[in-house]
Design a protein around this motif. Structure first.
Motif, PDB file in Angstrom:
ATOM      1  N   PRO A 201       0.836  -1.164   0.132  1.00 57.25           N
ATOM      2  CA  PRO A 201      -0.083  -0.024   0.179  1.00 57.25           C
ATOM      3  C   PRO A 201       0.930   1.221  -0.105  1.00 57.25           C
ATOM      4  O   PRO A 201       2.037   1.258   0.245  1.00 57.25           O
ATOM      5  CB  PRO A 201      -0.752  -0.105   1.307  1.00 57.25           C
ATOM      6  CG  PRO A 201      -0.654  -1.458   1.838  1.00 57.25           C
ATOM      7  CD  PRO A 201       0.687  -2.058   1.168  1.00 57.25           C
ATOM      8  N   THR A 202       0.480   2.409  -0.441  1.00 60.24           N
ATOM      9  CA  THR A 202       0.872   3.514  -0.387  1.00 60.24           C
ATOM     10  C   THR A 202       0.631   3.978   0.972  1.00 60.24           C
ATOM     11  O   THR A 202      -0.424   4.220   1.425  1.00 60.24           O
ATOM     12  CB  THR A 202       0.506   4.701  -1.608  1.00 60.24           C
ATOM     13  OG1 THR A 202       0.659   4.059  -2.699  1.00 60.24           O
ATOM     14  CG2 THR A 202       1.038   6.023  -1.354  1.00 60.24           C
ATOM     15  N   PRO A 203       1.692   4.479   1.806  1.00 58.37           N
ATOM     16  CA  PRO A 203       1.513   4.677   3.460  1.00 58.37           C
ATOM     17  C   PRO A 203       0.927   6.210   3.243  1.00 58.37           C
ATOM     18  O   PRO A 203       0.783   7.020   2.441  1.00 58.37           O
ATOM     19  CB  PRO A 203       2.889   4.847   3.778  1.00 58.37           C
ATOM     20  CG  PRO A 203       3.884   3.885   2.746  1.00 58.37           C
ATOM     21  CD  PRO A 203       3.109   4.380   1.499  1.00 58.37           C
ATOM     22  N   GLY A 204       0.013   6.248   4.665  1.00 59.37           N
ATOM     23  CA  GLY A 204      -0.539   7.534   4.902  1.00 59.37           C
ATOM     24  C   GLY A 204       0.157   8.137   6.206  1.00 59.37           C
ATOM     25  O   GLY A 204       0.081   7.321   7.049  1.00 59.37           O
ATOM     26  N   PRO A 205       0.635   9.162   6.221  1.00 57.38           N
ATOM     27  CA  PRO A 205       1.288   9.637   7.461  1.00 57.38           C
ATOM     28  C   PRO A 205       0.633   9.965   8.865  1.00 57.38           C
ATOM     29  O   PRO A 205      -0.769  10.400   8.560  1.00 57.38           O
ATOM     30  CB  PRO A 205       2.296  10.763   6.910  1.00 57.38           C
ATOM     31  CG  PRO A 205       1.568  11.377   5.949  1.00 57.38           C
ATOM     32  CD  PRO A 205       0.752  10.127   5.234  1.00 57.38           C
ATOM     33  N   VAL A 206       0.938   9.923   9.715  1.00 53.67           N
ATOM     34  CA  VAL A 206       0.318  10.427  11.058  1.00 53.67           C
ATOM     35  C   VAL A 206       0.350  11.963  10.757  1.00 53.67           C
ATOM     36  O   VAL A 206       1.521  12.507  10.538  1.00 53.67           O
ATOM     37  CB  VAL A 206       1.123  10.012  12.157  1.00 53.67           C
ATOM     38  CG1 VAL A 206       0.553  10.491  13.230  1.00 53.67           C
ATOM     39  CG2 VAL A 206       1.215   8.647  12.426  1.00 53.67           C
TER      40      VAL A 206
ATOM     41  N   LEU B 163       4.297   0.554  10.639  1.00 52.25           N
ATOM     42  CA  LEU B 163       3.268  -0.394   9.848  1.00 52.25           C
ATOM     43  C   LEU B 163       2.047   0.156   9.787  1.00 52.25           C
ATOM     44  O   LEU B 163       1.288  -0.057   8.972  1.00 52.25           O
ATOM     45  CB  LEU B 163       3.665  -1.618  10.909  1.00 52.25           C
ATOM     46  CG  LEU B 163       4.844  -2.378  11.004  1.00 52.25           C
ATOM     47  CD1 LEU B 163       4.534  -3.644  11.998  1.00 52.25           C
ATOM     48  CD2 LEU B 163       5.015  -3.079   9.762  1.00 52.25           C
ATOM     49  N   LEU B 164       1.734   0.987  11.034  1.00 53.20           N
ATOM     50  CA  LEU B 164       0.171   1.681  10.980  1.00 53.20           C
ATOM     51  C   LEU B 164       0.341   2.300   9.671  1.00 53.20           C
ATOM     52  O   LEU B 164      -0.920   2.566   9.189  1.00 53.20           O
ATOM     53  CB  LEU B 164       0.023   2.279  12.340  1.00 53.20           C
ATOM     54  CG  LEU B 164       0.089   1.249  13.685  1.00 53.20           C
ATOM     55  CD1 LEU B 164      -0.033   2.162  14.757  1.00 53.20           C
ATOM     56  CD2 LEU B 164      -1.000   0.236  13.414  1.00 53.20           C
ATOM     57  N   GLU B 165       1.121   3.313   9.597  1.00 54.35           N
ATOM     58  CA  GLU B 165       1.217   4.276   8.367  1.00 54.35           C
ATOM     59  C   GLU B 165       0.919   3.434   7.196  1.00 54.35           C
ATOM     60  O   GLU B 165       0.140   4.118   6.172  1.00 54.35           O
ATOM     61  CB  GLU B 165       2.387   5.362   8.429  1.00 54.35           C
ATOM     62  CG  GLU B 165       2.467   5.965   9.668  1.00 54.35           C
ATOM     63  CD  GLU B 165       3.676   7.015   9.583  1.00 54.35           C
ATOM     64  OE1 GLU B 165       3.685   8.222   9.845  1.00 54.35           O
ATOM     65  OE2 GLU B 165       4.736   6.515   9.265  1.00 54.35           O
ATOM     66  N   THR B 166       1.743   2.435   7.033  1.00 52.80           N
ATOM     67  CA  THR B 166       1.355   1.632   5.717  1.00 52.80           C
ATOM     68  C   THR B 166       0.094   0.923   5.682  1.00 52.80           C
ATOM     69  O   THR B 166      -0.622   1.146   4.621  1.00 52.80           O
ATOM     70  CB  THR B 166       2.670   0.508   5.740  1.00 52.80           C
ATOM     71  OG1 THR B 166       3.757   1.201   5.679  1.00 52.80           O
ATOM     72  CG2 THR B 166       2.815  -0.108   4.302  1.00 52.80           C
ATOM     73  N   TYR B 167      -0.477   0.001   6.567  1.00 56.40           N
ATOM     74  CA  TYR B 167      -1.394  -0.843   6.250  1.00 56.40           C
ATOM     75  C   TYR B 167      -2.752  -0.236   6.773  1.00 56.40           C
ATOM     76  O   TYR B 167      -3.930  -0.511   6.351  1.00 56.40           O
ATOM     77  CB  TYR B 167      -1.153  -2.004   7.148  1.00 56.40           C
ATOM     78  CG  TYR B 167       0.055  -2.825   6.556  1.00 56.40           C
ATOM     79  CD1 TYR B 167      -0.086  -3.237   5.036  1.00 56.40           C
ATOM     80  CD2 TYR B 167       1.238  -2.876   7.277  1.00 56.40           C
ATOM     81  CE1 TYR B 167       1.299  -4.067   4.518  1.00 56.40           C
ATOM     82  CE2 TYR B 167       2.559  -3.527   6.619  1.00 56.40           C
ATOM     83  CZ  TYR B 167       2.335  -4.256   5.417  1.00 56.40           C
ATOM     84  OH  TYR B 167       3.289  -4.656   4.880  1.00 56.40           O
ATOM     85  N   LEU B 168      -2.638   0.692   7.882  1.00 53.02           N
ATOM     86  CA  LEU B 168      -3.869   1.607   8.045  1.00 53.02           C
ATOM     87  C   LEU B 168      -3.941   3.023   7.372  1.00 53.02           C
ATOM     88  O   LEU B 168      -4.937   3.153   6.689  1.00 53.02           O
ATOM     89  CB  LEU B 168      -4.019   1.615   9.723  1.00 53.02           C
ATOM     90  CG  LEU B 168      -4.071   0.403  10.483  1.00 53.02           C
ATOM     91  CD1 LEU B 168      -4.390   0.993  11.862  1.00 53.02           C
ATOM     92  CD2 LEU B 168      -5.174  -0.628   9.945  1.00 53.02           C
ATOM     93  N   GLY B 169      -2.847   3.529   7.361  1.00 49.62           N
ATOM     94  CA  GLY B 169      -2.771   4.904   6.585  1.00 49.62           C
ATOM     95  C   GLY B 169      -2.938   4.783   5.099  1.00 49.62           C
ATOM     96  O   GLY B 169      -3.360   5.622   4.326  1.00 49.62           O
ATOM     97  N   GLY B 170      -2.552   3.431   4.576  1.00 48.37           N
ATOM     98  CA  GLY B 170      -2.984   3.246   3.113  1.00 48.37           C
ATOM     99  C   GLY B 170      -4.322   2.934   2.752  1.00 48.37           C
ATOM    100  O   GLY B 170      -4.620   2.500   1.469  1.00 48.37           O
ATOM    101  N   LEU B 171      -5.122   2.655   3.558  1.00 46.20           N
ATOM    102  CA  LEU B 171      -6.619   2.123   3.557  1.00 46.20           C
ATOM    103  C   LEU B 171      -7.346   3.169   2.580  1.00 46.20           C
ATOM    104  O   LEU B 171      -6.983   4.476   2.928  1.00 46.20           O
ATOM    105  CB  LEU B 171      -7.312   1.802   4.801  1.00 46.20           C
ATOM    106  CG  LEU B 171      -6.801   0.654   5.612  1.00 46.20           C
ATOM    107  CD1 LEU B 171      -7.413   0.543   6.894  1.00 46.20           C
ATOM    108  CD2 LEU B 171      -7.194  -0.801   4.572  1.00 46.20           C
TER     109      LEU B 171
END
Length: 945
Positions: A517-522, A734-742
């Motif tokens: 996934p494309t990460p989404g930052p905090v 990991l959270l930025e990649t797999y949750l931030g990428g949702l």
């Protein structure tokens, strides 16, 4: 049923979880094995002190600091129902009851009252059980009070030789035991009474069920009970088990002092060891009952019990574990195919009863498919016999077993005391080995590589033999004419295994995600230091709540949810929406079918499950720290690449329809009763009706997939909570990649209030169903709720003080019930509401009398408030419970996710001591008047005649 009654015992503290290929656990399989002498005795766990007093009493003591300031105490008596003479049937169990009705140092009910005031709940904590061969008393106690701990040990001593057995108390307890006997009546009991003599070959076990005979319970002379106590409750047949946060030497001294003064039996009656005789023929029992809803087939191959004494025995036990795991996976796959041969099935080798182990095959058959169910079970056994397991199956099973041992080893300093006591009870009653988890882990690492396929494949010939074989077939009475004869059943079994092909172990060697996934930052971070919580907001709108803990070494729990759910869909789509997440899970995810996904995840300690409820949707799971990334990948996959599998879904719906049709054709009394409760409390809303086969016909897979995609299309409204052993900084990428990428759309959704409320006013619903002379009563109060923590604690307190009083009155004073519960529940959505229930079972003729007693206690609460002593018990129990909860990952996950879901202050947990202080005599009086008001629905289940 036997499948539930008899199961294998584990020889170490925790049940194995799943291991993982490609991890350090798997790598250790290839390490040079440290040789073990298989002829050497299995070493007893060095962390356990074992001793024997001069009078013959055995003790087991283990220091264990989890949970802190707590201990688990047990008094084990190798005296159960098989030791009863003809006039004593049921008195081993009756004796257990009398232990709580007065001892030398705790007259009458003072024992229960003292423990409740020390924070120990009767039933939930303080308990006991009686089986065929032993009686075990369970007492979890605090250790931070020397007085309470000493008095608790005194209780154990009193149980051993100072139970009062007062005639008046014995006569009062008859009614309580008869009510427990009454609760056990029903189709299962009637059929068991018919098949037990056959499968137990008319042994002593078949004639001595622990509950005994009601005629004897009603009429036995008190001296007959005293004789049983005097004969069999003696130190050479007893063990004391103590595991907890204490000084071992001091506990040993206490045991020696208290239990050493029990006189040694001078002329003890030898304790007989009863056996179940072998038989050459096949015992087939076909039983039917008007209240049996489905057809069940059970095949039992009995063989002499395996006693594990040397390391070679332990290695053989490992081989059996591998066999069970691989065969279990194969049978599970049968239920995941397009046309499953049965509704549910399993095969397993394990402990049985008396001197026997057994290989058991069990299936719940589809209507009219008895032969197919039997054959499907036995064909899998025969397939192993003809072709064996595959190398890939064995590799997975080994990795899973080793990973499970590794997890237990990693948690060895965080394992709860309650997980240990069963081992020591089993060692005393059945000479089961007590193996240190460190030793067991090393033994597995050394031994697994040497266990070959031929070792496992050869077990089928040991397990499945024509002698000592028993078959039980249970079916609805209405199907009696359709059932096969005894000869046909044996013919099905003997003919199994023809025209088989080898098992094809299909796996996929691909990653879960085709691309990262494309990460989404905090974008923001907030710390709540008082409770060790960090809150993150990701760019796509996802909120993440993090609470790192050290409560477990190898555990991370998580959940995520958003508002919406099936409430957003109109009635024509309701069933498709209701089953959407289930059907997606059946399909697997991405390119992986459900079966292939299970194989891919073998050895990884994780699980992830999507769900859709009425008011929301979400995903929940757990993972070992080293498997967290895989768990997050699976979570991301369930969001972004759900998989439809029409064939598997068709098989699932076919099975469900068959099961529902059977339930409707032969509904059990409790099913009819609970359906009535649900429909009534749901005000007859279509969404509160019992599920029918016609409802399943309304499910459209394409529409279900569409609804699932809609519910998980926008992660921006989700809040995820993570609790466990992780570092916030390390988990963040990991959270930025797999949750931030949702995916996120920016839309804001809420649930829809469907207006489903319980009816107002007074209402009585009487259900007449069943033939047994027993009744069930449920009194349900409902109403609107002012959502505050102050009100919540008052409801909790009201439930506890009322239950204490109802146990005193309905059980102890009137001997009218075995158990009675009072419980309060409250929820914020769709609007704040509460439900308060009182439940009990009793004789039909006592229903109105006992309801009147409940009403008198409620009226007294409304007039006078609760007894101050009962309020003190509630506060002590709640305080003790909260002390343990605050060091438990599951509690924090539930608490934090609920606080954010409800929009409440996460710091509320710190107010618990303050909130408890608000519970007073006056507050319980006000609560009784507020929550036990005019909106009352009285449900009663009575027999048909």
């Amino acid at each position: 049923m036997l499948a539930v009654l008899f199961c294998a015992n584990s020889s170490w503290a925790q049940a194995p979880a799943k291991p993982k290929p490609g991890t350090k656990a798997a790598a250790k399989l290839a390490a040079p094995p440290k040789p073990f002498n298989l002829a050497a005795p299995i070493p007893f766990d060095k962390d356990v002190m074992v001793g024997k007093l001069p009078n013959g009493l055995t003790y087991y003591i283990r220091k264990n600091a989890e949970p802190a300031n707590r201990a688990e105490l047990r008094l084990v008596v190798r005296a159960g129902s098989v030791l009863e003479n003809d006039a004593q049937q049921g008195l081993a169990h009756f004796m257990e009851h009398m232990a709580f009705n007065g001892t030398k140092n705790f007259p009458k009910n003072e024992l229960v009252s003292f423990l409740q005031s020390s924070g120990i709940r009767f039933g939930a904590d303080l308990n006991a059980y009686t089986s065929f061969d032993e009686t075990v008393y369970e007492l979890p106690v605090p250790t931070d009070s020397a007085n309470v701990f000493e008095r608790s040990m005194q209780i154990l001593e009193d149980w051993a030789h100072n139970i009062s057995l007062d005639t008046t108390e014995i006569n009062k307890e008859r009614g309580v035991v008869l009510e427990e006997w009454r609760l056990g009546r029903g189709a299962q009991q009637r059929m068991r009474d018919k098949y037990f003599p056959a499968i137990l070959n008319n042994s002593r076990y078949a004639m001595r069920l622990p509950i005994g005979k009601d005629s004897i319970i009603r009429t036995f002379k008190p001296q007959v009970l005293r004789d049983f106590y005097k004969t069999w409750y003696r130190p050479d047949l007893m063990a004391v088990v103590a595991v907890g946060d204490f000084d071992v030497k001091k506990v040993e001294a206490m045991i020696r002092e208290k239990f050493g003064r029990i006189p040694k039996a001078t002329t003890p009656t030898p304790r007989p060891n009863y056996t179940i005789p072998a038989h050459k023929d096949t015992k087939v029992v076909i039983v039917t009952d008007n209240e049996q809803p489905n057809t069940v087939v059970q095949l039992i191959y009995k063989r002499p019990e395996v006693k594990e004494k040397v390391l070679g025995d332990l290695r053989a036990d490992v081989a059996r574990d591998l066999f069970n795991a691989m065969l279990g996976n194969r049978i599970q796959e049968l239920t995941q195919q397009a046309d499953p041969p049965f509704l549910y099935g399993y095969s397993n080798y394990g402990g049985f009863l008396g001197n026997l182990d057994a290989f058991t095959a069990f299936a719940v058959a589809k209507e009219g498919n008895i032969q197919r169910s039997i054959r499907a079970l036995l064909d899998e056994n025969a397939r192993v016999k003809q072709f064996g397991f595959t190398p890939t199956e064995l590799a997975r099973a080994k990795t899973e077993l080793l990973r499970g041992a590794e997890q237990a080893y990693l948690e060895r300093d965080k394992t709860r005391s309650s997980s240990y006591v069963g081992q020591y009870v089993g060692n005393f009653t059945d000479q089961e080995p007590v193996v240190n988890i460190g030793f067991y882990y090393d033994f597995l690492k050394s031994t697994l590589s040497g266990i070959a396929l031929k070792d496992i494949n050869g077990l089928v010939d040991q397990f499945i033999r024509n002698e000592n074989r028993a078959v039980v077939l249970m079916a609805p009475e209405k199907d009696r004419a359709k059932l096969p004869s005894v000869e046909q059943v044996i013919g099905y079994i003997d003919a199994a295994g023809k025209d088989l092909t080898a098992y094809d172990d299909k796996t996929i060697d691909k990653p879960l995600l085709p691309k990262q996934p494309t990460p989404g930052p905090v974008v923001s971070e907030t710390k709540i230091d008082k409770i060790g919580v960090t809150e993150l907001k990701l760019k796509n709108g996802v909120r993440v709540v993090l609470k790192p803990t050290t409560f477990k070494n190898d555990q991370i729990l998580f959940t995520g949810n958003s508002l919406g759910g099936t409430s957003l869909y109109d009635l024509p789509d309701f069933q498709s929406a209701r089953f959407a997440s289930t059907l997606i899970a059946l399909g697997g995810t991405g390119e992986f079918s459900q079966i292939q996904l299970g194989k891919f995840l073998a050895g990884k300690a994780l699980n992830v499950s999507p769900y859709i409820s009425e008011l929301g949707e979400g995903i929940s799971g757990s993972a070992a720290p080293q498997d967290l990334e895989t768990a997050l990948q699976l979570l991301y996959s369930y969001f972004t690449q759900p998989r439809r599998d029409p064939d598997v879904v068709a098989g699932f719906l076919s099975n469900q329809k068959s099961a529902l049709a059977a339930q409707l054709a032969t509904p059990t009394p409790q099913k009819v009763f609970q359906d009535t409760v649900s429909v009534t409390l749901g005000n007859n809303n279509p969404r509160r009706q019992p599920l029918t086969p016609a409802d399943l016909d309304r499910i459209n897979l394409d529409r279900a997939v569409q609804i699932y995609n809609e519910r998980f299309a926008d992660a921006g409204g989700f809040t995820f909570t993570f609790v466990g052993n992780f570092d916030v900084a390390k988990i963040r990428p990991l959270l930025e990649t797999y949750l931030g990428g949702l995916p996120a759309t920016g839309a804001k959704e809420n649930f829809r209030d469907l207006g489903i409320r319980a009816p107002e006013g007074q209402l009585t619903k009487t259900v007449r169903k069943g033939v047994d002379p027993k009744a069930s009563v449920q009194l349900v109060y409902t109403g609107n709720f002012d959502w505050t923590p102050e009100n919540a604690v008052q409801v909790d307190a009201l439930a506890e003080v009322l239950e204490i009083k109802l146990i005193e009155k309905l059980r102890e004073d009137e001997s009218g019930v075995y158990g009675v519960s009072a419980s309060g529940a409250y929820g914020r959505y769709p609007v704040p509401r509460y439900t308060f229930r009182v439940n009990f079972g009793c004789a039909p003729e006592n229903v109105q009398k006992l309801i009147a007693s409940v009403n008198r206690e409620i009226a007294a609460l409304k007039t006078n408030g609760a007894d101050a002593k009962d309020i003190a018990k509630f506060k002590a129990e709640t305080t003790r419970e909260q002390e343990v909860q605050l060091k438990d990952n599951s509690f924090w996950l539930s608490y934090l996710s609920n606080q954010y879901y409800n929009g409440d202050d996460p710091l509320e947990v710190l107010r618990n001591p303050e909130l408890l202080k608000t519970v007073t005599v006056e507050s319980t009086k006000a609560a009784a008047n507020k929550y036990l008001g005019n909106n009352l629905i009285q449900f009663v289940l009575l027999p048909e005649k």
